[in-house]
Design an enzyme around this catalytic site. Sequence first.
Site, PDB file in Angstrom:
ATOM      1  N   LYS A 145     -12.495   9.997  -4.107  1.00 28.29           N
ATOM      2  CA  LYS A 145     -12.659   9.948  -5.554  1.00 28.29           C
ATOM      3  C   LYS A 145     -13.447  11.160  -6.043  1.00 28.29           C
ATOM      4  O   LYS A 145     -14.399  11.593  -5.411  1.00 28.29           O
ATOM      5  CB  LYS A 145     -13.329   8.641  -5.974  1.00 28.29           C
ATOM      6  CG  LYS A 145     -12.422   7.423  -5.777  1.00 28.29           C
ATOM      7  CD  LYS A 145     -13.063   6.165  -6.299  1.00 28.29           C
ATOM      8  CE  LYS A 145     -12.114   4.972  -6.153  1.00 28.29           C
ATOM      9  NZ  LYS A 145     -10.934   5.077  -7.028  1.00 28.29           N
ATOM     10  N   LYS A 195     -16.105  -9.767  -8.096  1.00 27.92           N
ATOM     11  CA  LYS A 195     -14.822  -9.997  -8.740  1.00 27.92           C
ATOM     12  C   LYS A 195     -15.005 -10.936  -9.924  1.00 27.92           C
ATOM     13  O   LYS A 195     -16.004 -11.645 -10.025  1.00 27.92           O
ATOM     14  CB  LYS A 195     -13.822 -10.602  -7.748  1.00 27.92           C
ATOM     15  CG  LYS A 195     -13.346  -9.630  -6.673  1.00 27.92           C
ATOM     16  CD  LYS A 195     -12.307 -10.277  -5.781  1.00 27.92           C
ATOM     17  CE  LYS A 195     -11.655  -9.254  -4.860  1.00 27.92           C
ATOM     18  NZ  LYS A 195     -10.817  -8.284  -5.580  1.00 27.92           N
ATOM     19  N   LYS A 217       3.974   1.755  -1.094  1.00 29.10           N
ATOM     20  CA  LYS A 217       4.696   2.047  -2.326  1.00 29.10           C
ATOM     21  C   LYS A 217       3.766   2.331  -3.503  1.00 29.10           C
ATOM     22  O   LYS A 217       4.107   3.117  -4.389  1.00 29.10           O
ATOM     23  CB  LYS A 217       5.658   0.899  -2.665  1.00 29.10           C
ATOM     24  CG  LYS A 217       4.992  -0.403  -3.082  1.00 29.10           C
ATOM     25  CD  LYS A 217       6.031  -1.499  -3.327  1.00 29.10           C
ATOM     26  CE  LYS A 217       5.376  -2.812  -3.752  1.00 29.10           C
ATOM     27  NZ  LYS A 217       6.367  -3.901  -3.917  1.00 29.10           N
ATOM     28  N   HIS A 269     -17.005   1.071   1.176  1.00 24.37           N
ATOM     29  CA  HIS A 269     -17.013   1.925  -0.012  1.00 24.37           C
ATOM     30  C   HIS A 269     -18.427   2.236  -0.509  1.00 24.37           C
ATOM     31  O   HIS A 269     -18.812   3.402  -0.675  1.00 24.37           O
ATOM     32  CB  HIS A 269     -16.230   1.261  -1.153  1.00 24.37           C
ATOM     33  CG  HIS A 269     -14.801   0.964  -0.831  1.00 24.37           C
ATOM     34  ND1 HIS A 269     -14.056   1.706   0.050  1.00 24.37           N
ATOM     35  CD2 HIS A 269     -13.960   0.010  -1.298  1.00 24.37           C
ATOM     36  CE1 HIS A 269     -12.832   1.223   0.115  1.00 24.37           C
ATOM     37  NE2 HIS A 269     -12.749   0.189  -0.690  1.00 24.37           N
ATOM     38  N   GLN A 303     -15.638   5.431 -11.804  1.00 24.85           N
ATOM     39  CA  GLN A 303     -14.425   5.015 -12.503  1.00 24.85           C
ATOM     40  C   GLN A 303     -14.761   3.862 -13.433  1.00 24.85           C
ATOM     41  O   GLN A 303     -15.731   3.138 -13.162  1.00 24.85           O
ATOM     42  CB  GLN A 303     -13.328   4.601 -11.517  1.00 24.85           C
ATOM     43  CG  GLN A 303     -13.659   3.350 -10.712  1.00 24.85           C
ATOM     44  CD  GLN A 303     -12.587   2.986  -9.705  1.00 24.85           C
ATOM     45  OE1 GLN A 303     -12.037   3.843  -9.023  1.00 24.85           O
ATOM     46  NE2 GLN A 303     -12.288   1.695  -9.599  1.00 24.85           N
ATOM     47  N   LEU A 315       0.825  -1.208   0.000  1.00 25.03           N
ATOM     48  CA  LEU A 315       0.000   0.000   0.000  1.00 25.03           C
ATOM     49  C   LEU A 315       0.859   1.258   0.000  1.00 25.03           C
ATOM     50  O   LEU A 315       0.590   2.213  -0.733  1.00 25.03           O
ATOM     51  CB  LEU A 315      -0.929   0.002   1.213  1.00 25.03           C
ATOM     52  CG  LEU A 315      -1.759   1.277   1.426  1.00 25.03           C
ATOM     53  CD1 LEU A 315      -2.738   1.488   0.279  1.00 25.03           C
ATOM     54  CD2 LEU A 315      -2.510   1.221   2.756  1.00 25.03           C
TER      55      LEU A 315
END
Length: 516
Positions: free
Chosen positions: A198, A350, A33, A256, A384, A31
Site C-alpha cells: 500500500k 468488523k 480474479k 497487516h 485507506q 483472489l
Amino acid sequence: MPSPMQVIQAEVTKELNGFATIVVLGASGDLAKRKTYPALFKLFRNGFLPANTQIIGYARTKMSHDEYLQRVTQYIKVNEENHDDLDRFKAITSYHSGLYDDDMSWQSLNQCIDQSEKARHASHGQCNRIFYMALPSSVFIPVAQGIRKHVYSQNGLNRLIVEKPFGMDTESSNELGRALGALFSEEEIYRIDHYLGKEMVKNIMTLRFANVFFNHIWDRKSIDNVQITFKEPFGTEGRGGYFDDYGIIRDVMQNHLLQVLSLIAMERPISTEPEAIRDEKVKVLRCIPPIALKDALLGQYIGANGKPGYRDDVTLKDKQDSRTPTFAALTLWIQNERWEGVPFILKAGKALNEAKVEIRIQFRNVAGNLYKATSRNELVMRIQPDEAVYLKFNNKQPGLSYQTLQSDLDLSYHARFTDMAIPDAYESLILDVLRNDHANFVRDDELEAAWRIFTPILHRIDQDSNIPLSTYPYGSRGPAELDAFMKRYGYDRSSANYSWPRQSVAPQQSNNSNKL
C-alpha cells in the site's frame, strides 16, 4: 535522462532477461480474479511485464479457454482507450486444469510450459518461472512439492509467491516454513502481505528517514502513544465459516498491523537494500514480549440497525456459541531505548461505523503549557481510503480573539498528486517480485518473531471460555469499554470532536494512468 517508468522497465528486463512465464495457481478462485489478474493486466498495460511473457492459469476447475478469460477479466476495468490492451493481454494468457496432489497433473503442466517456452524461442537461461499461489493454505505444501518435483525450471530463475495466512501459530508457521524451505531457497520465496504494497505503508520509511524534523521527535521523549487502526463497516456476510477458524487477530493484526508497527518502530537501516530493512524489522519485533491478556480487549458484534449479528451468519449454523473475536484492541510494548514505556495499540474490527485504516501518533503534552485549552499534537497517516498525511496542531483563532483552535497541515494525495493514480497493492508487490526486491515481503525469521508475540494470547483465547468477550452493535465504534481501555494507555480524546476536512477528489484525477 530516462523517466522513472523507463528505469523500472529496464530493471525488469535486466533481471529476467526479457522472458517470463507466470503461473497463477488457483486461477479459478476469488483472489485470482479480483486481485491477481487485474494487477497483472495493469503491469502489462504499463509495460512492466517482460516483453516475452506468458501467463498460465492452473486450477482444478474444468473450463474452456473462453470461460477462463471471462472469469479472470471480469474485474478488469477498461474503457475505449485501453480496450485493445485487454485484447492483447488475453492473447498472452491461457489455462491448464489439473489436481494439486497428482504427479501426472504436474507433469502435464510442465509439458504445457515447456511447449510455451519453445514456441516463444526461449534461449539458455531464459526459462524464468514465477509461481503465484492464490490458494488456501491447506494446499501450500502439496502444491510446492508438485512444483519443485515436476515444474521447477532448470534453465532459468524460479520465484514462489505465497499468500497469507502463514500458519495459525508459531508451531504451524514453523512447520510450513520448514516444508517450503526444504523445497525452495529463501531467495526464491516471496511471502506476500498486501499491506506492505500500500502506498502509504511504503511511504513510512521515507517520511521517517528523509525528514530531519520527524527523525528528532520519533521516540519516547516526544511520543506518548501510537495507534494503528483497522475498521471495516461490514461483517462476515456469509464468510463466517472461514473467518471463525481465524478471528480478527490472525486475519488482520498478526500480519497487516504488525507489519505497519515494525516500520514505524524500527531503527534506521544501514541502507535501503531489502535485507538491511528486514534486519531492522526483525530486531524491533524481537524487542516485543508476548501480549498479556490484561492488555487486550476482545469483542464480537451483535445484530443492530437491521443487520445480523456474527453468530447469525448462515455459515455458522453449527457454531452458535462461537466466541471468536470480531474486534480486538491489543497493546504491545517495545522494550528498547527508543520506545520503552510507549504503548503501541493495535485496533481492528468488523461491522464497525466506517471503513478506515490509519496510523495515529499522539505526542506528549507541552511542558509548562501557557495555553491550557489546547489539544495534543497528532501525526496521522491515513492508509485507506483517501491516502493522506496530516499533522494536527494548535493555532491562534484568526481575528481579534486570542483563543486557540486545532488545525492541521494536510497532505491529501488526491488533492496534491492530481495527475497520478496510486497503484493497487498487488500490482506494486508483483512488480517487486519481477524486480527481485524482497524489501516488502516477509522473511522467515521475521515471521517467527511475529508469531512469538501473538501465539500465547491466541492459544488462551482458543482454549479458555472464561476470557471476557464484550459485545457491540453492528455499525458502532466497537465495545462500550473501548474508551476506558484507551484512556488506560494515555490516549487523550480531547480532540475527538475535531474532524479532518476531507477534500473532494479533483475532477482531473486520472483513473487509468500510473504515471510515476
